[in-house]
Enzyme design. Structure first.
Site, PDB file in Angstrom:
ATOM      1  N   GLU A 157      42.499  48.103  -9.613  1.00  0.00           N
ATOM      2  CA  GLU A 157      42.841  49.221  -8.748  1.00  0.00           C
ATOM      3  C   GLU A 157      44.258  49.716  -8.974  1.00  0.00           C
ATOM      4  O   GLU A 157      44.493  50.681  -9.669  1.00  0.00           O
ATOM      5  CB  GLU A 157      42.618  48.834  -7.282  1.00  0.00           C
ATOM      6  CG  GLU A 157      41.174  49.080  -6.864  1.00  0.00           C
ATOM      7  CD  GLU A 157      40.834  48.524  -5.504  1.00  0.00           C
ATOM      8  OE1 GLU A 157      41.754  48.257  -4.711  1.00  0.00           O
ATOM      9  OE2 GLU A 157      39.626  48.355  -5.230  1.00  0.00           O
ATOM     10  N   GLU A 201      54.944  39.920  32.892  1.00  0.00           N
ATOM     11  CA  GLU A 201      54.822  40.845  34.020  1.00  0.00           C
ATOM     12  C   GLU A 201      56.165  41.369  34.484  1.00  0.00           C
ATOM     13  O   GLU A 201      56.276  42.509  34.920  1.00  0.00           O
ATOM     14  CB  GLU A 201      54.097  40.150  35.182  1.00  0.00           C
ATOM     15  CG  GLU A 201      52.619  39.960  34.899  1.00  0.00           C
ATOM     16  CD  GLU A 201      51.850  39.420  36.079  1.00  0.00           C
ATOM     17  OE1 GLU A 201      52.479  38.838  36.980  1.00  0.00           O
ATOM     18  OE2 GLU A 201      50.618  39.581  36.089  1.00  0.00           O
ATOM     19  N   GLY A 206      42.686  43.453   4.244  1.00  0.00           N
ATOM     20  CA  GLY A 206      43.721  42.484   3.852  1.00  0.00           C
ATOM     21  C   GLY A 206      43.408  41.674   2.609  1.00  0.00           C
ATOM     22  O   GLY A 206      44.043  40.662   2.359  1.00  0.00           O
ATOM     23  N   LYS A 207      42.425  42.133   1.812  1.00  0.00           N
ATOM     24  CA  LYS A 207      42.016  41.371   0.618  1.00  0.00           C
ATOM     25  C   LYS A 207      43.166  41.189  -0.367  1.00  0.00           C
ATOM     26  O   LYS A 207      43.401  40.084  -0.853  1.00  0.00           O
ATOM     27  CB  LYS A 207      40.858  42.086  -0.106  1.00  0.00           C
ATOM     28  CG  LYS A 207      39.605  42.249   0.720  1.00  0.00           C
ATOM     29  CD  LYS A 207      38.458  42.809  -0.120  1.00  0.00           C
ATOM     30  CE  LYS A 207      38.662  44.239  -0.591  1.00  0.00           C
ATOM     31  NZ  LYS A 207      38.728  45.229   0.479  1.00  0.00           N
ATOM     32  N   THR A 264      51.282  35.035  45.984  1.00  0.00           N
ATOM     33  CA  THR A 264      51.045  33.686  46.490  1.00  0.00           C
ATOM     34  C   THR A 264      52.028  32.670  45.912  1.00  0.00           C
ATOM     35  O   THR A 264      51.934  31.488  46.191  1.00  0.00           O
ATOM     36  CB  THR A 264      49.603  33.214  46.216  1.00  0.00           C
ATOM     37  OG1 THR A 264      49.281  33.517  44.858  1.00  0.00           O
ATOM     38  CG2 THR A 264      48.610  33.878  47.132  1.00  0.00           C
ATOM     39  N   HIS A 273      43.680  12.973  42.855  1.00  0.00           N
ATOM     40  CA  HIS A 273      44.544  13.979  43.459  1.00  0.00           C
ATOM     41  C   HIS A 273      44.065  14.279  44.874  1.00  0.00           C
ATOM     42  O   HIS A 273      42.930  13.954  45.249  1.00  0.00           O
ATOM     43  CB  HIS A 273      44.568  15.258  42.624  1.00  0.00           C
ATOM     44  CG  HIS A 273      43.203  15.887  42.472  1.00  0.00           C
ATOM     45  ND1 HIS A 273      42.687  16.758  43.388  1.00  0.00           N
ATOM     46  CD2 HIS A 273      42.263  15.733  41.513  1.00  0.00           C
ATOM     47  CE1 HIS A 273      41.479  17.130  42.991  1.00  0.00           C
ATOM     48  NE2 HIS A 273      41.203  16.524  41.867  1.00  0.00           N
ATOM     49  N   LYS A 306      41.519  20.245  40.063  1.00  0.00           N
ATOM     50  CA  LYS A 306      41.241  19.424  38.881  1.00  0.00           C
ATOM     51  C   LYS A 306      42.529  18.754  38.441  1.00  0.00           C
ATOM     52  O   LYS A 306      43.594  19.372  38.443  1.00  0.00           O
ATOM     53  CB  LYS A 306      40.718  20.332  37.766  1.00  0.00           C
ATOM     54  CG  LYS A 306      40.475  19.640  36.446  1.00  0.00           C
ATOM     55  CD  LYS A 306      39.939  20.671  35.488  1.00  0.00           C
ATOM     56  CE  LYS A 306      39.819  20.129  34.086  1.00  0.00           C
ATOM     57  NZ  LYS A 306      39.436  21.196  33.158  1.00  0.00           N
ATOM     58  N   ARG A 317      42.884  16.143  35.419  1.00  0.00           N
ATOM     59  CA  ARG A 317      42.233  15.287  34.434  1.00  0.00           C
ATOM     60  C   ARG A 317      42.952  13.939  34.312  1.00  0.00           C
ATOM     61  O   ARG A 317      44.151  13.890  34.121  1.00  0.00           O
ATOM     62  CB  ARG A 317      42.216  16.001  33.078  1.00  0.00           C
ATOM     63  CG  ARG A 317      41.250  15.436  32.086  1.00  0.00           C
ATOM     64  CD  ARG A 317      41.181  16.293  30.848  1.00  0.00           C
ATOM     65  NE  ARG A 317      40.288  17.453  31.024  1.00  0.00           N
ATOM     66  CZ  ARG A 317      40.241  18.488  30.194  1.00  0.00           C
ATOM     67  NH1 ARG A 317      41.045  18.532  29.167  1.00  0.00           N
ATOM     68  NH2 ARG A 317      39.410  19.479  30.404  1.00  0.00           N
TER      69      ARG A 317
END
Lengths: 503, 98
Positions: A70, A311, A44-45, A285, A456, A450, A452
């Site tokens: 080039e 999915e 990708g230069k 679940t 809980h 968890k 934060r």
């Protein structure tokens, strides 16, 4: 002519305006100096260089010179037009000039004895002065040196660099390398000559292409370490810097409902409105149910939401939703919801991320759900996946909206997946869903492990999935090791012992 | 054209008399071509447009424009043996051609 080298000399920088690159470069390329862009064929230069010139000219109004060893001007103009960059117009309006060193159709170019490159510098100088250019891209120095074989490359590159520096232009010189890792380029000395060295890589990892950019050195300036993934989109290069974003994200204490009053209670009053929530559990679940509910709730409050599904198809999602009294189709019709379904295999992680960012940018949602992250993990390497998740989470955090990710664990009972270990530190809340086998029956249990910045519920609560959605029941009693996948009944005596140990 | 060899020597900011390439080329031509050749010297400092047109990136550069095919040599021709070979004066080392 001596230059005083001061250790704390301030380096002026020129932004490239290439998406994300200036963050990695801490501002841009060194002004009036030479930066080297090293990479294998196809890394990708040329596109990097062309975009550098295009953005300099169109966005910063600085003219530029393209020195090509080039391809011909005609070919470059044609190839680059697919990005919507009209180089021909820039040439016609005197903002871009080409110096071509590739027209040579002579049968045999032979080097025999001493020579000097002043005429080459003179040609570049003439072009720079003609249009008062401030940027130069040389592509590529290797094609040139290849012709010169035994020539003293280092000295010549030094000559060229100092000549470019004297012209007062900011230059980018590309150089070819032959392997992705190991020796840097065909001519080791190139890197000593430049003030800034960028490496582009293009590697095949588990059958997927992975492009990265790395700043190897930057004289007199700090820069981000490591390799940063980038993708070449139809509008140019997009670098994904993971740093610098997290720092700017503020956090709010505002709560937002999950769509399930009981779950909100377990979380201490709902999710934080700018947090990332991860729901992890085996198949069946209720992860899709929770994500559908999450976006549906946003819509109910006249907020917009996007559901990225990897999915299931749109029809499946809508059908599932109606089974839980969630009318997603109606929400989408009213313009509050956008459901985006993609096969994980349809693109590389960088492209997925880019598309997601584009959709988010257009739709401006307050909530974003991804169902599931693990579907993506399946088709890309661990490292790419981790980078994908980091980039996505930091993007969502920056937008200060709520993100809801699901993760499918491989085993039915307990167990943790690679995904969990990879992304748990990036998420603000984690919700575990598990099958619990007790007394010859499969039951479902949920726990918040968890949250934060908030208290809980620590208990494991049994729940069931009904026509009304997810219904939470009572906490499991007299069972332990549910989350590790081997629940066993606990006797009263044991419980007393345990309680004494804890308190 | 009776003279079958035609050369153009491109220099940069240099007089022919100061140029090793000019000296070496003249000597080779005298030795192998008995003076039957055309040699034009161009200073690209005074005619820079020719550098673009002829795609010259280094000096000195010698173009053998005739006979075909056109051959280009970059450098000061300091090794007479290889120079003679590349200029087409010799077809094989140690054997004089033409």
């Amino acid at each position: 002519m001596t230059e005083t080298v001061h250790p704390k000399r301030h380096i002026e920088k020129v932004p490239t305006n290439i998406h994300g690159l200036d963050i990695v470069l801490n501002g841009g390329l060194p002004e009036r100096r030479v930066a080297l862009l090293v990479g294998t064929a196809g890394s990708g230069k040329t596109i990097f260089g062309c975009e550098f010139l295009w953005r300099s000219i169109t966005e910063q109004k600085e003219n530029a010179v393209f020195v090509s060893f080039e391809e011909s001007q005609e070919r470059i103009v044609r190839n680059i037009s697919s990005f919507g960059w009209d180089f021909q117009e820039l040439v016609d309006s005197g903002r871009l000039a080409f110096v071509e060193l590739n027209k040579s159709t002579l049968a045999a170019d032979v080097i025999e004895g001493e020579f000097d490159l002043r005429i080459l510098v003179e040609r570049i100088k003439a072009a720079v002065e003609q249009i008062q250019a401030k940027r130069v891209f040389v592509d590529s120095i290797s094609a040139f040196f290849e012709q010169l074989r035994q020539a003293p490359v280092r000295r010549m590159l030094l000559d060229l660099s100092s000549a470019l520096a004297e012209l007062g232009v900011t230059s980018l010189i590309s150089a070819e390398r032959y392997e992705e890792y190991g020796s840097l380029s065909a001519y080791k000395s190139e890197t000593f000559v430049s003030d800034c060295v960028l490496i582009l890589r293009h590697i095949l990892e588990e059958e997927k292409t992975r492009r990265t950019v790395q700043v190897l050195k930057y004289r007199g300036s700090g820069h981000s370490q490591g390799e940063y993934p980038f993708t070449i989109s139809n509008s140019g290069v997009v670098v994904m810097p993971n740093v610098g974003m997290e720092l700017t994200s503020k956090s709010s204490m505002q709560r937002t409902p999950s769509g399930n009053a009981e779950l909100d209670r377990m979380c201490g009053g709902g999710f934080f409105r700018d947090s990332i929530i991860l729901v992890s559990g085996p198949t069946g679940t209720g992860k899709t149910l929770l994500s559908s509910q999450f976006v549906h709730t946003a819509c109910m409050q006249d907020e917009k939401a996007i559901l990225f599904a990897f999915e299931e198809s749109r029809e499946q999602l809508f059908r599932n939703g109606s089974g839980w009294s969630l009318d997603l189709a109606e929400m989408e019709k009213r313009g509050f919801l956008k459901v985006v379904c993609n096969y994980p295999e349809s693109a590389g992680p960088e492209d997925h991320l880019l598309r997601m960012k584009q959709v988010i940018e257009e739709f401006q949602p307050q909530r974003i759900a991804v169902d599931s992250l693990s579907a993506l993990e399946r088709v890309i390497s661990v490292r790419s996946f981790r980078e994908f998740v980091i980039s996505l989470t930091s993007h969502i955090k920056q937008l200060q909206v709520a993100g809801f990710f699901t993760n499918t664990t491989a085993t039915l009972l307990g167990g943790e997946s690679i995904t969990e270990t990879h992304i748990s530190t990036l998420t603000d809340s984690i919700l575990l869903l598990r099958y619990v086998e007790t007394g010859g029956r499969m039951r479902r249990g949920m726990t918040v492990i968890k949250m934060r910045g908030s208290d809980h519920e620590k208990e494991i609560v049994e729940y069931s999935i009904t026509g009304k959605g997810l219904e939470l029941g009572k906490p499991f009693r007299g069972v332990e090791s549910i989350m590790t996948g081997s629940p066993r009944a606990v006797t009263e005596m044991e419980r007393d012992v345990l309680r004494k140990m804890v308190h | 054209m009776s003279k079958s060899y035609r050369f153009v020597l491109y220099l940069f900011d240099e007089l022919p008399e100061e140029s090793a390439a000019y000296f070496n080329l003249r000597r080779l031509c005298e030795e192998y071509l008995n003076g039957l050749y055309d040699l034009k010297v161009v200073d690209l400092r005074t005619s820079p447009e020719l550098a673009n047109e002829k795609d010259i990136f280094a000096t000195p550069t010698v173009d053998r424009e005739a006979p075909e095919p056109v051959t280009r040599i970059v450098g000061d021709l300091s090794d007479p043996e290889t120079a003679a070979l590349h200029l087409g004066f010799k077809t094989h080392p140690h054997k004089k051609g033409n």
